[in-house]
Design a protein around this motif. Structure first.
Motif, PDB file in Angstrom:
ATOM      1  N   MET A   1       0.851  -1.202   0.000  1.00 30.96           N
ATOM      2  CA  MET A   1       0.000   0.000   0.000  1.00 30.96           C
ATOM      3  C   MET A   1       0.882   1.247   0.000  1.00 30.96           C
ATOM      4  O   MET A   1       1.901   1.304   0.694  1.00 30.96           O
ATOM      5  N   ALA A   2       0.505   2.243  -0.783  1.00 24.20           N
ATOM      6  CA  ALA A   2       1.300   3.462  -0.890  1.00 24.20           C
ATOM      7  C   ALA A   2       1.178   4.298   0.376  1.00 24.20           C
ATOM      8  O   ALA A   2       0.142   4.324   1.033  1.00 24.20           O
ATOM      9  N   THR A   3       2.267   4.962   0.748  1.00 26.99           N
ATOM     10  CA  THR A   3       2.261   5.908   1.860  1.00 26.99           C
ATOM     11  C   THR A   3       2.464   7.309   1.305  1.00 26.99           C
ATOM     12  O   THR A   3       3.026   7.497   0.233  1.00 26.99           O
ATOM     13  N   TYR A   4       2.009   8.292   2.081  1.00 20.53           N
ATOM     14  CA  TYR A   4       2.065   9.666   1.599  1.00 20.53           C
ATOM     15  C   TYR A   4       3.480  10.243   1.638  1.00 20.53           C
ATOM     16  O   TYR A   4       3.801  11.132   0.862  1.00 20.53           O
ATOM     17  N   PHE A   5       4.301   9.753   2.548  1.00 20.81           N
ATOM     18  CA  PHE A   5       5.680  10.253   2.635  1.00 20.81           C
ATOM     19  C   PHE A   5       6.551   9.170   3.239  1.00 20.81           C
ATOM     20  O   PHE A   5       6.216   8.580   4.259  1.00 20.81           O
ATOM     21  N   SER A   6       7.670   8.899   2.596  1.00 21.26           N
ATOM     22  CA  SER A   6       8.618   7.898   3.058  1.00 21.26           C
ATOM     23  C   SER A   6       9.988   8.542   3.210  1.00 21.26           C
ATOM     24  O   SER A   6      10.531   9.098   2.253  1.00 21.26           O
ATOM     25  N   LEU A   7      10.557   8.481   4.429  1.00 22.90           N
ATOM     26  CA  LEU A   7      11.877   9.060   4.658  1.00 22.90           C
ATOM     27  C   LEU A   7      12.938   8.355   3.814  1.00 22.90           C
ATOM     28  O   LEU A   7      13.855   8.998   3.285  1.00 22.90           O
ATOM     29  N   ARG A   8      12.800   7.039   3.684  1.00 21.14           N
ATOM     30  CA  ARG A   8      13.773   6.292   2.882  1.00 21.14           C
ATOM     31  C   ARG A   8      13.692   6.716   1.414  1.00 21.14           C
ATOM     32  O   ARG A   8      14.721   6.920   0.758  1.00 21.14           O
ATOM     33  N   GLU A   9      12.479   6.860   0.920  1.00 21.63           N
ATOM     34  CA  GLU A   9      12.302   7.305  -0.467  1.00 21.63           C
ATOM     35  C   GLU A   9      12.785   8.742  -0.639  1.00 21.63           C
ATOM     36  O   GLU A   9      13.379   9.096  -1.666  1.00 21.63           O
TER      37      GLU A   9
ATOM     38  N   THR B   1       6.031  11.343  -2.172  1.00 21.65           N
ATOM     39  CA  THR B   1       7.166  11.848  -1.399  1.00 21.65           C
ATOM     40  C   THR B   1       7.842  12.997  -2.123  1.00 21.65           C
ATOM     41  O   THR B   1       8.188  14.026  -1.529  1.00 21.65           O
ATOM     42  N   SER B   2       8.022  12.831  -3.419  1.00 20.16           N
ATOM     43  CA  SER B   2       8.642  13.885  -4.223  1.00 20.16           C
ATOM     44  C   SER B   2       7.773  15.151  -4.223  1.00 20.16           C
ATOM     45  O   SER B   2       8.301  16.276  -4.193  1.00 20.16           O
ATOM     46  N   LEU B   3       6.471  14.972  -4.258  1.00 19.36           N
ATOM     47  CA  LEU B   3       5.554  16.117  -4.265  1.00 19.36           C
ATOM     48  C   LEU B   3       5.712  16.959  -3.001  1.00 19.36           C
ATOM     49  O   LEU B   3       5.823  18.188  -3.073  1.00 19.36           O
ATOM     50  N   TRP B   4       5.749  16.297  -1.830  1.00 19.48           N
ATOM     51  CA  TRP B   4       5.887  17.038  -0.575  1.00 19.48           C
ATOM     52  C   TRP B   4       7.256  17.688  -0.453  1.00 19.48           C
ATOM     53  O   TRP B   4       7.382  18.806   0.073  1.00 19.48           O
TER      54      TRP B   4
ATOM     55  N   ILE C   1       4.908  21.847  -8.156  1.00 16.54           N
ATOM     56  CA  ILE C   1       3.912  20.771  -8.256  1.00 16.54           C
ATOM     57  C   ILE C   1       3.845  20.244  -9.683  1.00 16.54           C
ATOM     58  O   ILE C   1       3.821  19.027  -9.909  1.00 16.54           O
ATOM     59  N   GLN C   2       3.859  21.145 -10.666  1.00 17.32           N
ATOM     60  CA  GLN C   2       3.740  20.691 -12.052  1.00 17.32           C
ATOM     61  C   GLN C   2       4.978  19.908 -12.485  1.00 17.32           C
ATOM     62  O   GLN C   2       4.875  18.936 -13.217  1.00 17.32           O
ATOM     63  N   MET C   3       6.180  20.291 -12.030  1.00 14.82           N
ATOM     64  CA  MET C   3       7.387  19.597 -12.464  1.00 14.82           C
ATOM     65  C   MET C   3       7.507  18.209 -11.860  1.00 14.82           C
ATOM     66  O   MET C   3       7.929  17.256 -12.520  1.00 14.82           O
ATOM     67  N   VAL C   4       7.154  18.063 -10.589  1.00 19.93           N
ATOM     68  CA  VAL C   4       7.190  16.739  -9.953  1.00 19.93           C
ATOM     69  C   VAL C   4       6.164  15.816 -10.598  1.00 19.93           C
ATOM     70  O   VAL C   4       6.445  14.653 -10.907  1.00 19.93           O
ATOM     71  N   THR C   5       4.962  16.332 -10.822  1.00 23.03           N
ATOM     72  CA  THR C   5       3.916  15.523 -11.432  1.00 23.03           C
ATOM     73  C   THR C   5       4.265  15.178 -12.874  1.00 23.03           C
ATOM     74  O   THR C   5       4.028  14.056 -13.337  1.00 23.03           O
ATOM     75  N   LEU C   6       4.863  16.137 -13.587  1.00 25.81           N
ATOM     76  CA  LEU C   6       5.294  15.891 -14.948  1.00 25.81           C
ATOM     77  C   LEU C   6       6.369  14.803 -14.989  1.00 25.81           C
ATOM     78  O   LEU C   6       6.381  13.947 -15.870  1.00 25.81           O
ATOM     79  N   GLY C   7       7.287  14.827 -14.007  1.00 32.67           N
ATOM     80  CA  GLY C   7       8.309  13.787 -13.922  1.00 32.67           C
ATOM     81  C   GLY C   7       7.700  12.409 -13.734  1.00 32.67           C
ATOM     82  O   GLY C   7       8.145  11.421 -14.330  1.00 32.67           O
ATOM     83  N   ALA C   8       6.658  12.326 -12.915  1.00 32.61           N
ATOM     84  CA  ALA C   8       5.975  11.049 -12.713  1.00 32.61           C
ATOM     85  C   ALA C   8       5.294  10.587 -13.997  1.00 32.61           C
ATOM     86  O   ALA C   8       5.316   9.401 -14.340  1.00 32.61           O
ATOM     87  N   LEU C   9       4.689  11.517 -14.728  1.00 30.79           N
ATOM     88  CA  LEU C   9       4.041  11.168 -15.996  1.00 30.79           C
ATOM     89  C   LEU C   9       5.053  10.618 -17.003  1.00 30.79           C
ATOM     90  O   LEU C   9       4.754   9.688 -17.757  1.00 30.79           O
ATOM     91  N   ARG C  10       6.260  11.172 -17.013  1.00 26.29           N
ATOM     92  CA  ARG C  10       7.304  10.629 -17.886  1.00 26.29           C
ATOM     93  C   ARG C  10       7.645   9.201 -17.492  1.00 26.29           C
ATOM     94  O   ARG C  10       7.934   8.363 -18.345  1.00 26.29           O
ATOM     95  N   GLY C  11       7.639   8.929 -16.197  1.00 27.06           N
ATOM     96  CA  GLY C  11       7.898   7.566 -15.730  1.00 27.06           C
ATOM     97  C   GLY C  11       6.858   6.582 -16.224  1.00 27.06           C
ATOM     98  O   GLY C  11       7.143   5.400 -16.415  1.00 27.06           O
TER      99      GLY C  11
END
Length: 455
Positions: free
Chosen positions: A1-9, A314-317, A367-377
């Motif tokens: 299950m996904a978590t909203y924020f991971s220190l390791r990530e 995690t990247s978003l926050w 926000i747009q750059m992090v989300t855009l990076g995920a879309l590229r993934g």
């Protein structure tokens, strides 16, 4: 299950993003040095470098945006355990880079001819702009090959080589700019045009530096291989929408540079300073977006959808936290920063005012750059183009034009700051639409997602 924020990530993202940021800041600092050195020659030279850069930057970023498709393709293949044949992404990407280089060189030459024919621009400004473009185009092939190798290495999670290349390039670019601009050590005094010559030289230098890192990673990666149309087509199909999205965004800045040119060199210079600072700060969310692409692509290749979601959140926050800090610092030091570029009080006052608007859009930009990076993934670049076109050409440019030259009913025209208000509106629009698209992708079943990534 996904978590909203991971220190390791978060630690992994920071480790990946930090070298990318340093590489980008070194690369962007070259444009900063160009602007500062040209500004020390004259404000006309600085304005010429600004106008030329408004074409050079979108053109080269279009090529880099297309070649960035190699990063998620390599990351997904590594995640799936398909390590054999990864060098083909590099070699076929090189063929694509050479084709892009030829087209860009023709484009820049055509632009330089068009600028010299424009009657609304000062003749000296158009002359220096054209000569700068004539000089810098010879660095295009080196820059495109640099982009291929960088994307290949970043797909392996190796982000440090580009950092090393960028830092060395910056250390060479700064003194070379000064030598060529002011004619030191017996060299001809070229003014702003010398900055273009220096940029071309450094593009090839960074290309050769990265080739050493590629050979260390895979000694057989750099070798001759005949074009494979199917693979080139796949890279192009994935990369082209994202490249057009990047072109839509950066070309909107180019259009603005032309639109405000009749407002005078003070307006152009002040706008260019604020834009240059914006470009430096933009490297933070861009670097985090690149790290997000690597992590999301790797997890999707491993078919670990929850971990991909965790990496994105995690990247978003992290991005929002960084944006808040940069917005505060930019607002606090906006006038001292402007004075680094130019000593004209009018230029400093205008640039400082525009940087206030720059501070306002840091959070939606992040926000747009992090989300855009995920879309590229996710290889979902078609959505990136559609959103970018709607946000920049459908919202940002029209809003900015109306506010700049006409104003709202009962309000005077705002001048160049109207375009910066348009930037803010457009970024809020793109950030919202990107997040909605990503939310839809994250609801796909494993089978649907596997079929999408295989295309």
């Amino acid at each position: 299950m996904a978590t909203y924020f991971s220190l390791r990530e978060a630690r992994t993202l920071i480790v990946l993003a930090t070298p990318v940021f340093l590489a980008q800041i070194a690369q962007t600092s070259m444009a900063f040095v160009d602007t500062v050195v040209a500004g020390r020659v004259s404000h006309t030279d600085m304005a010429a470098v600004a106008v030329a850069g408004s074409f050079w930057v979108p053109g080269t970023l279009f090529g880099l945006g297309l070649l960035m498709a190699i990063t998620p393709l390599v990351a997904q293949s590594l995640g799936a355990g398909q390590k054999e044949g990864l060098g083909r992404f590099l070699r076929q990407g090189a063929w694509l880079a050479m084709a892009l280089s030829a087209l860009q060189m023709l484009f820049f030459y055509g632009v330089s001819h068009y600028i010299t024919q424009m009657k609304s621009i000062d003749p000296e400004l158009s002359r220096i702009t054209a000569r700068y473009l004539h000089a810098v185009i010879w660095g295009v092939p080196g820059f495109m090959l640099y982009g291929v190798q960088r994307a290949y290495l970043e797909g392996h999670g190796r982000t440090r080589p580009a950092m090393v290349a960028g830092i060395i390039g910056f250390l060479v670019n700064a003194p070379l700019n000064w030598i060529l601009a002011f004619g030191e050590f017996g060299m001809p005094r070229l003014g702003g045009v010398g900055c273009g010559v220096a940029t071309a030289v450094v593009c090839w230098l960074m290309c050769f530096i990265l080739s050493f890192s590629v050979r260390r990673l895979n000694p057989r990666a750099i070798r001759f291989e005949s074009p494979i149309p199917q693979l080139i087509k796949r890279i192009g199909r994935i990369g082209l929408p994202g490249a057009f999205a990047m072109l839509v965004e950066t070309s909107s800045f180019a259009i603005i540079a032309l639109l405000i040119a009749p407002l005078g060199t003070i307006a152009v210079a002040g706008h260019q300073i604020a834009l240059s600072v914006s470009g430096l700060i933009f490297m933070l969310p861009l670097s985090l977006g690149t790290a997000t692409t690597i992590r999301v692509g790797l997890r999707l290749g491993q078919e670990k959808l929850a971990q991909a979601h965790t990496a994105r959140l995690t990247s978003l926050w992290l991005g929002i936290l960084v944006a808040c800090c940069t917005a505060f610092l930019l607002y606090l030091f906006r006038f001292p920063i402007a004075s680094v570029y130019n000593n004209n009080p009018e230029v400093i006052a205008l640039a400082g005012m525009l940087m206030f608007y720059n501070a306002l859009y840091q959070i939606p930009d992040s926000i747009q750059m992090v989300t855009l990076g995920a879309l590229r993934g996710y290889n979902d670049t078609r959505a990136i183009f559609i959103v970018a076109f709607l946000s920049y050409w459908g919202v940002s440019l029209p809003v900015g034009y109306v506010l700049c030259f006409h104003g709202l009913p009962g309000m005077a025209a705002l001048g160049v700051k109207g375009f910066w208000i348009g930037f803010i509106v457009g970024l809020f629009c793109s950030a919202t639409l990107y997040m909605l698209r990503l939310a839809k992708l994250e609801r796909l079943s494993p089978q649907e997602l596997k079929a999408k990534l295989a295309k």
